[in-house]
Design a protein around this motif. Structure first.
Motif, PDB file in Angstrom:
ATOM      1  N   ASP A 199       0.826  -1.206   0.000  1.00 35.40           N
ATOM      2  CA  ASP A 199       0.000   0.000   0.000  1.00 35.40           C
ATOM      3  C   ASP A 199       0.861   1.256   0.000  1.00 35.40           C
ATOM      4  O   ASP A 199       0.555   2.238  -0.695  1.00 35.40           O
ATOM      5  CB  ASP A 199      -0.917  -0.005   1.221  1.00 35.40           C
ATOM      6  CG  ASP A 199      -2.001  -1.071   1.141  1.00 35.40           C
ATOM      7  OD1 ASP A 199      -2.241  -1.565   0.021  1.00 35.40           O
ATOM      8  OD2 ASP A 199      -2.586  -1.419   2.186  1.00 35.40           O
ATOM      9  N   ALA A 200       1.938   1.229   0.773  1.00 34.09           N
ATOM     10  CA  ALA A 200       2.832   2.383   0.815  1.00 34.09           C
ATOM     11  C   ALA A 200       3.481   2.611  -0.541  1.00 34.09           C
ATOM     12  O   ALA A 200       3.650   3.746  -0.990  1.00 34.09           O
ATOM     13  CB  ALA A 200       3.896   2.185   1.891  1.00 34.09           C
ATOM     14  N   ALA A 226       2.171   1.827  -3.434  1.00 32.19           N
ATOM     15  CA  ALA A 226       1.160   2.316  -4.369  1.00 32.19           C
ATOM     16  C   ALA A 226       0.882   3.801  -4.165  1.00 32.19           C
ATOM     17  O   ALA A 226       0.630   4.545  -5.128  1.00 32.19           O
ATOM     18  CB  ALA A 226      -0.127   1.517  -4.194  1.00 32.19           C
ATOM     19  N   LYS A 227       0.939   4.266  -2.911  1.00 29.47           N
ATOM     20  CA  LYS A 227       0.684   5.676  -2.629  1.00 29.47           C
ATOM     21  C   LYS A 227       1.862   6.553  -3.009  1.00 29.47           C
ATOM     22  O   LYS A 227       1.696   7.730  -3.335  1.00 29.47           O
ATOM     23  CB  LYS A 227       0.375   5.850  -1.134  1.00 29.47           C
ATOM     24  CG  LYS A 227      -0.932   5.198  -0.704  1.00 29.47           C
ATOM     25  CD  LYS A 227      -1.151   5.361   0.785  1.00 29.47           C
ATOM     26  CE  LYS A 227      -2.450   4.669   1.223  1.00 29.47           C
ATOM     27  NZ  LYS A 227      -2.672   4.774   2.687  1.00 29.47           N
ATOM     28  N   HIS A 228       3.067   5.999  -2.960  1.00 25.45           N
ATOM     29  CA  HIS A 228       4.280   6.748  -3.280  1.00 25.45           C
ATOM     30  C   HIS A 228       5.037   6.011  -4.375  1.00 25.45           C
ATOM     31  O   HIS A 228       5.972   5.260  -4.099  1.00 25.45           O
ATOM     32  CB  HIS A 228       5.163   6.907  -2.038  1.00 25.45           C
ATOM     33  CG  HIS A 228       4.450   7.536  -0.885  1.00 25.45           C
ATOM     34  ND1 HIS A 228       4.163   8.881  -0.819  1.00 25.45           N
ATOM     35  CD2 HIS A 228       3.927   6.984   0.252  1.00 25.45           C
ATOM     36  CE1 HIS A 228       3.524   9.139   0.312  1.00 25.45           C
ATOM     37  NE2 HIS A 228       3.364   8.016   0.970  1.00 25.45           N
ATOM     38  N   PRO A 229       4.655   6.198  -5.647  1.00 25.46           N
ATOM     39  CA  PRO A 229       5.311   5.479  -6.745  1.00 25.46           C
ATOM     40  C   PRO A 229       6.781   5.855  -6.857  1.00 25.46           C
ATOM     41  O   PRO A 229       7.213   6.927  -6.438  1.00 25.46           O
ATOM     42  CB  PRO A 229       4.519   5.932  -7.979  1.00 25.46           C
ATOM     43  CG  PRO A 229       3.890   7.230  -7.583  1.00 25.46           C
ATOM     44  CD  PRO A 229       3.607   7.103  -6.121  1.00 25.46           C
TER      45      PRO A 229
END
Length: 262
Positions: free
Chosen positions: A243-244, A246-249
């Motif tokens: 998830d982290a 995905a939020k910070h590509p």
């Protein structure tokens, strides 16, 4: 016949301070080890084992493949510093071969090998420390390594050793206790309550077998809770990391250069 050493004192305590039915402390590490598809390090008291799983993958020798299912290959290596006797055991050592055969027979009915025909699953066991309960540690670590590798299994396999002192059953034996008491190792699947392994290296009176067998099965349920918690914690950590991500590509150098030009 009385024991040669004091296994259980008058207060009901064993040589390491535990009660009769008390298990040793368990620590579990499911972090990635090298290039293995799945790995686990488990510690029962002073006994520590690391298991690495590779596969399912193409078999090294075509003559050993089966057309309808995967083949389990178990190899065990005992570190020379794992025990006080400082004896280096080769892979052809009889004790090592017996342990490998016991692990293989335990997991053959549990791993869904029919999903991977003409392939091989390699299980490498590294014994780092020994103080009794070696087979149970190997089985428990193999279960966790297979799970982290994503190999489908029917259920957890949880193993524990037990013995009898006079008429008193004991669980999770140390080396001192194993050398002096009739003992056995039981591996159970907690969800289905099926037994995948019962092995005895010494003679045990039939009147005592039922008591220690039932206690070992109950202890397997307790070990299952610890193993399940470790798998859940690892899964939560992996999902959180995904998830982290995905939020910070990840940074794109070409995109950053274009933004600077603008």
């Amino acid at each position: 016949m009385s024991s040669r050493v004091e296994i259980l004192n008058d207060g009901g305590f064993r040589s390491d301070g535990r009660k009769q039915y008390e298990l040793r402390d368990i620590t579990i590490d499911l972090s990635q080890q090298g290039t293995a598809d799945g790995s686990a390090i488990i510690t029962h008291g002073l006994t520590q084992v690391m298991v690495s799983v590779f596969g399912p993958r193409e078999a090294k020798m075509r003559s050993q493949t089966l057309h309808d299912r995967a083949v389990l290959n178990v190899e065990i290596n005992v570190a020379p510093f794992s025990t006080g006797e400082r004896r280096k055991r080769s892979r052809a050592d009889r004790r090592i071969l017996e342990l490998a055969a016991a692990i293989e027979s335990t997991f053959e009915p549990v791993v869904q090998t029919s999903l991977y025909p003409r392939s091989q699953i390699d299980i490498y066991v590294q014994v780092l420390q020994q103080d009794g309960g070696l087979l149970q540690a190997c089985i428990n670590a193999t279960t966790l390594a297979l799970i982290t590798a994503g190999v489908p299994i029917l259920d957890f396999v949880c193993a524990v050793s037990g013995g009898v002192h006079s008429t008193e059953p004991l669980l999770d034996l140390t080396t001192l206790e194993e050398n002096d008491l009739p003992n056995l190792t039981v591996a159970v699947m907690p969800r289905t309550r099926k037994v995948t392994l019962v092995t005895m290296e010494t003679r045990l009176h039939v009147d005592r077998f039922r008591d220690i067998f039932e206690l070992a099965c109950e202890a397997g349920q307790a070990i299952h809770k610890e193993m399940k918690r470790a798998v859940k914690d690892r899964t939560v950590a992996l999902v959180g990391a995904m998830d982290a991500g995905a939020k910070h590509p990840a940074a794109d150098p070409e995109r950053d250069a274009m933004m600077e030009d603008r």
